[in-house]
Design an enzyme around this catalytic site. Structure first.
Site, mmCIF file in Angstrom:
data_model
loop_
_atom_site.group_PDB
_atom_site.id
_atom_site.type_symbol
_atom_site.label_atom_id
_atom_site.label_comp_id
_atom_site.label_asym_id
_atom_site.label_seq_id
_atom_site.Cartn_x
_atom_site.Cartn_y
_atom_site.Cartn_z
ATOM 1 C CD1 TRP A 129 -2.658 1.640 0.454
ATOM 2 C CD2 TRP A 129 -2.096 1.835 2.602
ATOM 3 N NE1 TRP A 129 -3.405 2.660 0.989
ATOM 4 C CE2 TRP A 129 -3.078 2.803 2.306
ATOM 5 C CE3 TRP A 129 -1.586 1.761 3.900
ATOM 6 C CZ2 TRP A 129 -3.558 3.696 3.257
ATOM 7 C CZ3 TRP A 129 -2.069 2.630 4.851
ATOM 8 C CH2 TRP A 129 -3.037 3.598 4.542
ATOM 9 C CG ASP A 210 -1.553 -2.373 7.964
ATOM 10 O OD1 ASP A 210 -2.535 -2.184 8.712
ATOM 11 O OD2 ASP A 210 -1.394 -1.769 6.883
ATOM 12 C CE LYS A 245 -10.543 -0.327 3.742
ATOM 13 N NZ LYS A 245 -9.616 0.725 4.236
#
Length: 396
Positions: A129, A210, A245
């Protein structure tokens, strides 16, 4: 006074969203930003979350939370990440704080590590990311990439990855994603994870997980397997997690940072330094989101309902993966596109080159980011055929 300040080019993903919003075409499709959309193409409000929200007394004073966050929320975070019966929780070896989403966990964790391991450098997957570099590089780390994505197979360069990890200097920090890797959607198997854990232990490395997409791979418990396994082994590591999410609470910024320590004394020391790091950054986490998440996770009925809703989201994403694969196979039988169903989670590395991504956007109104990463959760039955037809025309 500020004429010497350079203009900000903008975040590539957020800038692309603005371009998408200005696009007048009615059939445009946004597969760039990481939102989960339901079968009707809307960001959902989960029923379990709505029920938790309705139980909150909004007339109560909105006072500051402690630097580390509310105790019940932190307990709920630990149980969601590690499992309620994990021995590291019972032994008091985990220091957990409430952070401003997963990004806040990366920021606080990065600052903490740089302060207390100033000579350490940081290793990160190639690719990763994009904001990992901004946040952790901004903490002052010298950044290195280890092999991960195999463009030739749309798979994992596992042997090269493992070889690189076995050559780490002592106390190197390694950022890992335990499930639903962003941007590739490619995860190691459990057997491969066990070898990675062994390699990190041999090098006395500091794992920093993460975990932003827990529940979107195989399940809420299954996706946290390597985190729980490494904590069970008794070593030290950091785990950032996010409910953005999995609870569709993007704007509430609810996440956590947990530091697993070898002893309870070390956990107490670490918690104090995490509090100090928060104080230097934003002083106190956000209140309302933690109330919602804490209410949900600490109620057995709501928690069970949420587990069911996450399963429904995961099932829909997998159905879209299969649907895209099947349509592309029918349109382009010359291509091997099985990787769309072997990759997991919200994202997929399509293998498309930047010029092909440009064609998708300019000719067909289908928006992906330049790396070719696609947000699979942006697909639904109404746009699946159009996306498949567009991709079939630009793929080679």
């Amino acid at each position: 006074m500020f004429e010497h300040v350079p203009r900000y080019a903008g975040d590539p993903i957020l800038s692309l969203v603005q371009t998408f919003l200005k696009d007048p075409r009615q059939n445009k499709v946004n597969l760039s930003i990481g939102f989960y959309y339901d079968a009707e193409g809307k960001v959902p409000v989960l029923d379990s979350v709505a029920q938790a929200r309705d139980r909150i007394d909004v007339s109560a004073p909105a006072v500051y939370l402690p630097m580390e966050g509310d105790a019940q929320y932190r307990k709920a975070v630990q149980e969601a990440v590690f499992g309620a019966d994990h021995p590291a929780i019972a032994e008091g070896r985990i220091a957990t704080i409430h952070t401003l989403g997963g990004s806040g966990a990366l920021k606080v964790g990065g600052d903490f590590l740089k302060a207390h391991f100033p000579g350490s450098e940081l290793w990160i997957s190639d690719p990763t990311w994009e904001n990992h570099y901004n946040i952790l590089g901004g903490a002052g780390f010298e950044m290195h990439a280890f092999p991960y994505y195999d463009a030739a197979t749309n798979g994992l360069r596992f042997e090269e990855m493992l070889a690189a990890l076995r050559q780490l200097p002592e106390l190197g920090v390694v950022l890992l994603q335990p499930c639903c890797h962003n941007p590739t959607g490619i995860d190691p198997t459990r057997e491969q994870w066990a070898q990675i854990a062994d390699a990190l232990a041999e090098r006395n490395a500091i794992p920093f997980f993460d975990m932003a997409y827990q529940g979107f791979g195989d399940g809420l418990d299954e996706d946290a397997w390597i985190v729980r396994e490494m904590a069970r082994r008794g070593g030290a590591m950091l785990v950032g997690n996010s409910f953005s999410k999995s609870m569709s609470l993007y704007g509430e910024r609810v996440g956590g940072l947990s530091v697993v320590c070898p002893t309870p004394d070390e956990a107490a020391r670490v918690l104090g330094q995490l509090q100090a790091t928060v104080r230097k950054n934003y002083s106190s986490p956000a209140l309302f989101g933690s109330r919602v998440v804490g209410t949900l996770l600490n109620d057995p009925g709501l928690r069970a309902a949420w587990h069911g809703e996450v399963a429904q989201m995961r099932t829909r994403i997998n159905a879209m993966r299969r649907g895209l694969r099947d349509r592309l196979q029918a349109l382009r039988p010359d291509l091997d596109v099985d990787y769309f169903v072997t990759q997991r989670g919200m994202f997929s590395y399509t293998g498309l080159r930047p010029e092909q991504v440009d064609r998708l956007r300019d000719e067909f109104g289908v928006y992906l980011i330049q790396s070719g990463r696609m947000c699979v959760a942006g697909l639904f039955e109404a746009n699946l055929d159009a996306v498949a037809q567009a991709m079939a025309k630009v793929m080679d």
